[in-house]
Motif scaffolding. Structure first.
Motif, PDB file in Angstrom:
ATOM      1  N   ASP A  60       2.622   6.171  -2.804  1.00 45.82           N
ATOM      2  CA  ASP A  60       3.667   7.105  -3.239  1.00 45.82           C
ATOM      3  C   ASP A  60       3.816   7.163  -4.753  1.00 45.82           C
ATOM      4  O   ASP A  60       4.466   8.075  -5.266  1.00 45.82           O
ATOM      5  CB  ASP A  60       5.013   6.702  -2.613  1.00 45.82           C
ATOM      6  N   ALA A  61       3.258   6.178  -5.474  1.00 43.44           N
ATOM      7  CA  ALA A  61       3.425   6.138  -6.931  1.00 43.44           C
ATOM      8  C   ALA A  61       2.590   7.246  -7.593  1.00 43.44           C
ATOM      9  O   ALA A  61       1.476   7.534  -7.177  1.00 43.44           O
ATOM     10  CB  ALA A  61       3.000   4.776  -7.484  1.00 43.44           C
ATOM     11  N   GLU A  62       3.155   7.849  -8.635  1.00 49.77           N
ATOM     12  CA  GLU A  62       2.430   8.881  -9.377  1.00 49.77           C
ATOM     13  C   GLU A  62       1.374   8.233 -10.268  1.00 49.77           C
ATOM     14  O   GLU A  62       1.534   7.111 -10.738  1.00 49.77           O
ATOM     15  CB  GLU A  62       3.412   9.695 -10.231  1.00 49.77           C
ATOM     16  N   ASP A  63       0.287   8.985 -10.517  1.00 47.50           N
ATOM     17  CA  ASP A  63      -0.798   8.467 -11.358  1.00 47.50           C
ATOM     18  C   ASP A  63      -0.283   8.101 -12.746  1.00 47.50           C
ATOM     19  O   ASP A  63      -0.705   7.107 -13.337  1.00 47.50           O
ATOM     20  CB  ASP A  63      -1.919   9.511 -11.487  1.00 47.50           C
ATOM     21  N   ALA A  64       0.646   8.910 -13.269  1.00 47.64           N
ATOM     22  CA  ALA A  64       1.154   8.661 -14.627  1.00 47.64           C
ATOM     23  C   ALA A  64       1.897   7.331 -14.696  1.00 47.64           C
ATOM     24  O   ALA A  64       1.802   6.605 -15.685  1.00 47.64           O
ATOM     25  CB  ALA A  64       2.080   9.800 -15.056  1.00 47.64           C
ATOM     26  N   VAL A  65       2.643   7.002 -13.627  1.00 48.54           N
ATOM     27  CA  VAL A  65       3.400   5.744 -13.609  1.00 48.54           C
ATOM     28  C   VAL A  65       2.444   4.555 -13.595  1.00 48.54           C
ATOM     29  O   VAL A  65       2.605   3.585 -14.349  1.00 48.54           O
ATOM     30  CB  VAL A  65       4.335   5.701 -12.385  1.00 48.54           C
ATOM     31  N   VAL A  66       1.420   4.616 -12.722  1.00 44.11           N
ATOM     32  CA  VAL A  66       0.451   3.523 -12.631  1.00 44.11           C
ATOM     33  C   VAL A  66      -0.316   3.385 -13.942  1.00 44.11           C
ATOM     34  O   VAL A  66      -0.550   2.277 -14.439  1.00 44.11           O
ATOM     35  CB  VAL A  66      -0.516   3.769 -11.452  1.00 44.11           C
ATOM     36  N   PHE A 122       0.836  -1.203   0.000  1.00 39.82           N
ATOM     37  CA  PHE A 122       0.000   0.000   0.000  1.00 39.82           C
ATOM     38  C   PHE A 122       0.875   1.259   0.000  1.00 39.82           C
ATOM     39  O   PHE A 122       0.534   2.257  -0.641  1.00 39.82           O
ATOM     40  CB  PHE A 122      -0.905   0.003   1.230  1.00 39.82           C
ATOM     41  N   ALA A 123       1.995   1.215   0.717  1.00 42.22           N
ATOM     42  CA  ALA A 123       2.872   2.388   0.796  1.00 42.22           C
ATOM     43  C   ALA A 123       3.437   2.732  -0.582  1.00 42.22           C
ATOM     44  O   ALA A 123       3.484   3.903  -0.973  1.00 42.22           O
ATOM     45  CB  ALA A 123       4.007   2.131   1.787  1.00 42.22           C
ATOM     46  N   GLN A 124       3.871   1.707  -1.338  1.00 37.81           N
ATOM     47  CA  GLN A 124       4.420   1.973  -2.666  1.00 37.81           C
ATOM     48  C   GLN A 124       3.351   2.500  -3.619  1.00 37.81           C
ATOM     49  O   GLN A 124       3.611   3.400  -4.417  1.00 37.81           O
ATOM     50  CB  GLN A 124       5.037   0.684  -3.225  1.00 37.81           C
ATOM     51  N   ASN A 150      -4.087   5.849  -5.276  1.00 37.36           N
ATOM     52  CA  ASN A 150      -3.070   6.228  -4.276  1.00 37.36           C
ATOM     53  C   ASN A 150      -3.716   6.763  -2.999  1.00 37.36           C
ATOM     54  O   ASN A 150      -3.213   6.549  -1.891  1.00 37.36           O
ATOM     55  CB  ASN A 150      -2.090   7.252  -4.866  1.00 37.36           C
ATOM     56  N   GLU A 151      -4.873   7.448  -3.136  1.00 37.30           N
ATOM     57  CA  GLU A 151      -5.566   7.939  -1.940  1.00 37.30           C
ATOM     58  C   GLU A 151      -6.100   6.768  -1.116  1.00 37.30           C
ATOM     59  O   GLU A 151      -5.971   6.744   0.122  1.00 37.30           O
ATOM     60  CB  GLU A 151      -6.723   8.862  -2.370  1.00 37.30           C
TER      61      GLU A 151
END
Length: 263
Positions: free
Chosen positions: A211-217, A206-208, A237-238
């Motif tokens: 912290d991950a940006e929406d663009a990366v996901v 959950f932590a990763q 991420n929220e």
């Protein structure tokens, strides 16, 4: 009767099937990954892996045999150049098949087939995992060695406490790195297949994910194929941040709002 005949004809004539496999092998070598049906991918694997094995030994005869199978000069350059260098130390198993689920229309099983040594996300995740394991082992050995030495001729208590304090500081981040993976499927919008894609991309907790940006996901979903492009990852991420902090009530309230109050 087709007793003992393991090849899938793919409902094509021999010439059509060979031409299709040549085309798919060229696309795989040039683009490093393609999306196709599971049946075609399994036949492509049997077709292309012997070609990749020949490419590791750059001789005139091997080039002649490979060109007879591929019949494409640009593919030959890429194969005996970039690809051969990458797979030189691999003894086999050059391709990976990732299932994507059934497509709309004919309900055929779809998948990604890719060259193993060109998936940078998985290679980086494997390297990080190896580094984390190495750090954990070293810190434990260091603790044992220092405690053994500290038990013998030490004069002051201050000298004994300093090494153990350093070891505790070194081990704290290591425990977080080697933490067990979280169940990402409790996030609204993430199913088992998307969770597997995120895990393959190195996002396992959950932590990763928080912290991950929406663009990366979103890029992970785009790379997985057209069947995953429609998913909205803006709230993941929220939700992951709430799950990471143990705020289950707030997470449930947020998911209820996302579902429109429906269970």
């Amino acid at each position: 009767m087709r007793h003992g005949k393991k090849n899938n004809h793919l409902s094509r004539t021999h010439s059509h099937r060979e031409a299709m496999l040549q085309n798919m092998a060229s696309s795989l070598i040039l683009h490093k990954r393609i999306e196709t049906t599971l049946a075609k991918a399994k036949e492509l694997r049997k077709f292309v892996e012997p070609i990749l094995t020949r490419a590791k030994d750059d001789t005139y005869n091997n080039r002649r045999m490979v060109f007879r199978s591929l019949n494409d000069k640009e593919t030959m350059k890429e194969l005996f150049g970039t690809v051969a260098d990458k797979i030189a130390s691999r003894p086999g198993g050059y391709t990976r098949i990732i299932k994507l689920g059934n497509r709309l229309g004919d309900n055929a099983e779809t998948c990604l087939i890719e060259l193993v040594d060109f998936n940078e996300l998985l290679l980086a995740a494997a390297a990080d995992k190896a580094t984390a394991t190495t750090k954990t082992r070293r810190s434990r050995r260091g603790t044992g060695a220092r405690s053994a030495t500290d038990a013998t001729p030490v004069d002051t208590a201050e000298t004994v406490e300093l090494p153990s304090a350093e070891v505790v500081e070194d081990e704290a981040p290591v425990e977080t790195v080697s933490a067990a993976a979280d169940d990402l499927t409790i996030i609204e919008g993430i199913g088992p297949k998307i969770a597997e894609l995120l895990n393959n991309a190195g996002i396992t907790t959950f932590a990763q994910l928080a912290d991950a940006e929406d663009a990366v996901v979103q890029q992970v979903l785009v790379d997985a194929g057209s069947s995953f492009n429609t998913h909205d990852a803006t709230t993941w991420n929220e939700q992951a941040a709430l799950a990471r902090d143990g705020k289950s009530d707030e997470l449930k309230a947020l998911q209820d709002r996302l579902k429109g109050g429906k269970e």
